[in-house]
Design a protein around this motif. Structure first.
Motif, PDB file in Angstrom:
ATOM      1  N   PRO A  34      62.197  25.864  32.582  1.00  0.00           N
ATOM      2  CA  PRO A  34      61.686  25.730  31.212  1.00  0.00           C
ATOM      3  C   PRO A  34      60.163  25.864  31.123  1.00  0.00           C
ATOM      4  O   PRO A  34      59.642  26.214  30.077  1.00  0.00           O
ATOM      5  CB  PRO A  34      62.138  24.336  30.789  1.00  0.00           C
ATOM      6  N   ALA A  35      59.470  25.607  32.211  1.00  0.00           N
ATOM      7  CA  ALA A  35      58.012  25.778  32.213  1.00  0.00           C
ATOM      8  C   ALA A  35      57.624  27.228  31.977  1.00  0.00           C
ATOM      9  O   ALA A  35      56.496  27.516  31.581  1.00  0.00           O
ATOM     10  CB  ALA A  35      57.424  25.276  33.532  1.00  0.00           C
ATOM     11  N   GLN A  36      58.562  28.153  32.188  1.00  0.00           N
ATOM     12  CA  GLN A  36      58.310  29.575  31.987  1.00  0.00           C
ATOM     13  C   GLN A  36      58.734  30.056  30.598  1.00  0.00           C
ATOM     14  O   GLN A  36      58.555  31.218  30.268  1.00  0.00           O
ATOM     15  CB  GLN A  36      59.048  30.388  33.050  1.00  0.00           C
ATOM     16  N   TRP A  37      59.302  29.177  29.809  1.00  0.00           N
ATOM     17  CA  TRP A  37      59.824  29.555  28.499  1.00  0.00           C
ATOM     18  C   TRP A  37      58.748  29.463  27.431  1.00  0.00           C
ATOM     19  O   TRP A  37      57.759  28.742  27.560  1.00  0.00           O
ATOM     20  CB  TRP A  37      60.973  28.647  28.090  1.00  0.00           C
ATOM     21  N   LEU A  38      58.954  30.165  26.348  1.00  0.00           N
ATOM     22  CA  LEU A  38      58.129  30.067  25.149  1.00  0.00           C
ATOM     23  C   LEU A  38      59.044  29.662  24.005  1.00  0.00           C
ATOM     24  O   LEU A  38      60.089  30.282  23.794  1.00  0.00           O
ATOM     25  CB  LEU A  38      57.465  31.408  24.815  1.00  0.00           C
ATOM     26  N   ALA A  39      58.683  28.602  23.304  1.00  0.00           N
ATOM     27  CA  ALA A  39      59.467  28.145  22.157  1.00  0.00           C
ATOM     28  C   ALA A  39      58.607  28.216  20.904  1.00  0.00           C
ATOM     29  O   ALA A  39      57.414  27.924  20.945  1.00  0.00           O
ATOM     30  CB  ALA A  39      59.949  26.715  22.378  1.00  0.00           C
ATOM     31  N   ALA A  40      59.224  28.606  19.801  1.00  0.00           N
ATOM     32  CA  ALA A  40      58.556  28.604  18.498  1.00  0.00           C
ATOM     33  C   ALA A  40      59.373  27.726  17.560  1.00  0.00           C
ATOM     34  O   ALA A  40      60.591  27.832  17.516  1.00  0.00           O
ATOM     35  CB  ALA A  40      58.446  30.021  17.948  1.00  0.00           C
ATOM     36  N   VAL A  41      58.690  26.873  16.830  1.00  0.00           N
ATOM     37  CA  VAL A  41      59.335  25.946  15.894  1.00  0.00           C
ATOM     38  C   VAL A  41      58.833  26.247  14.490  1.00  0.00           C
ATOM     39  O   VAL A  41      57.640  26.273  14.234  1.00  0.00           O
ATOM     40  CB  VAL A  41      59.020  24.478  16.247  1.00  0.00           C
ATOM     41  N   GLY A  42      59.764  26.470  13.585  1.00  0.00           N
ATOM     42  CA  GLY A  42      59.406  26.660  12.192  1.00  0.00           C
ATOM     43  C   GLY A  42      59.727  28.055  11.738  1.00  0.00           C
ATOM     44  O   GLY A  42      60.171  28.877  12.520  1.00  0.00           O
ATOM     45  N   PRO A  43      59.547  28.323  10.492  1.00  0.00           N
ATOM     46  CA  PRO A  43      59.166  27.386   9.448  1.00  0.00           C
ATOM     47  C   PRO A  43      60.266  26.349   9.192  1.00  0.00           C
ATOM     48  O   PRO A  43      61.441  26.621   9.422  1.00  0.00           O
ATOM     49  CB  PRO A  43      58.940  28.254   8.227  1.00  0.00           C
ATOM     50  N   CYS A  44      59.832  25.181   8.766  1.00  0.00           N
ATOM     51  CA  CYS A  44      60.769  24.107   8.433  1.00  0.00           C
ATOM     52  C   CYS A  44      60.099  23.192   7.407  1.00  0.00           C
ATOM     53  O   CYS A  44      58.933  23.376   7.079  1.00  0.00           O
ATOM     54  CB  CYS A  44      61.184  23.322   9.677  1.00  0.00           C
TER      55      CYS A  44
END
Length: 115
Positions: free
Chosen positions: A14-24
């Motif tokens: 998971p340290a290699q992952w990119l997460a985006a949150v939103g819009p919310c």
């Protein structure tokens, strides 16, 4: 938990992952009751009490904390409130449950390094 299953299946930390949150819905617009407050009691720092039975809740902040707990280090928060910007985004609360809208969530695999 989906992220743990992905890590095991793909063999990618998971340290290699990119997460985006939103819009919310934004923290100032998301008023919740004691049921949500109790269900997310581990994230009390994401609540601001308004009165005896109501709080505002930082959904994006909570999701960001949960992702970090899973080992995700690269997290982007898209600061667009769907309630305040209901002209550009569907908001169930702003529509007062009269309209149906759609949101999208996805997980993708990219061969390029984003760091």
């Amino acid at each position: 938990h989906v992220l743990k299953q992905l890590e095991q299946h793909l063999g990618i930390s998971p340290a290699q992952w990119l997460a985006a949150v939103g819009p919310c819905i934004g923290a100032n617009a998301f008023t919740v009751g004691s049921d949500v407050f109790e269900a997310f009691s581990a994230y009390r720092n994401c609540f601001v009490q308004k009165n005896a039975n109501k709080w505002t809740f930082d959904l994006a902040g909570t999701l960001s904390q949960q992702l970090r707990e899973c080992g995700v280090e690269h997290i982007e928060i898209l600061n667009h409130c769907t309630f305040d910007s209901s002209h550009g985004f569907f908001s169930h609360r702003a529509a007062l449950s009269k309209a149906s809208g759609r949101q999208l969530s996805f997980i993708g695999i990219c061969s390029e390094n984003f760091s």
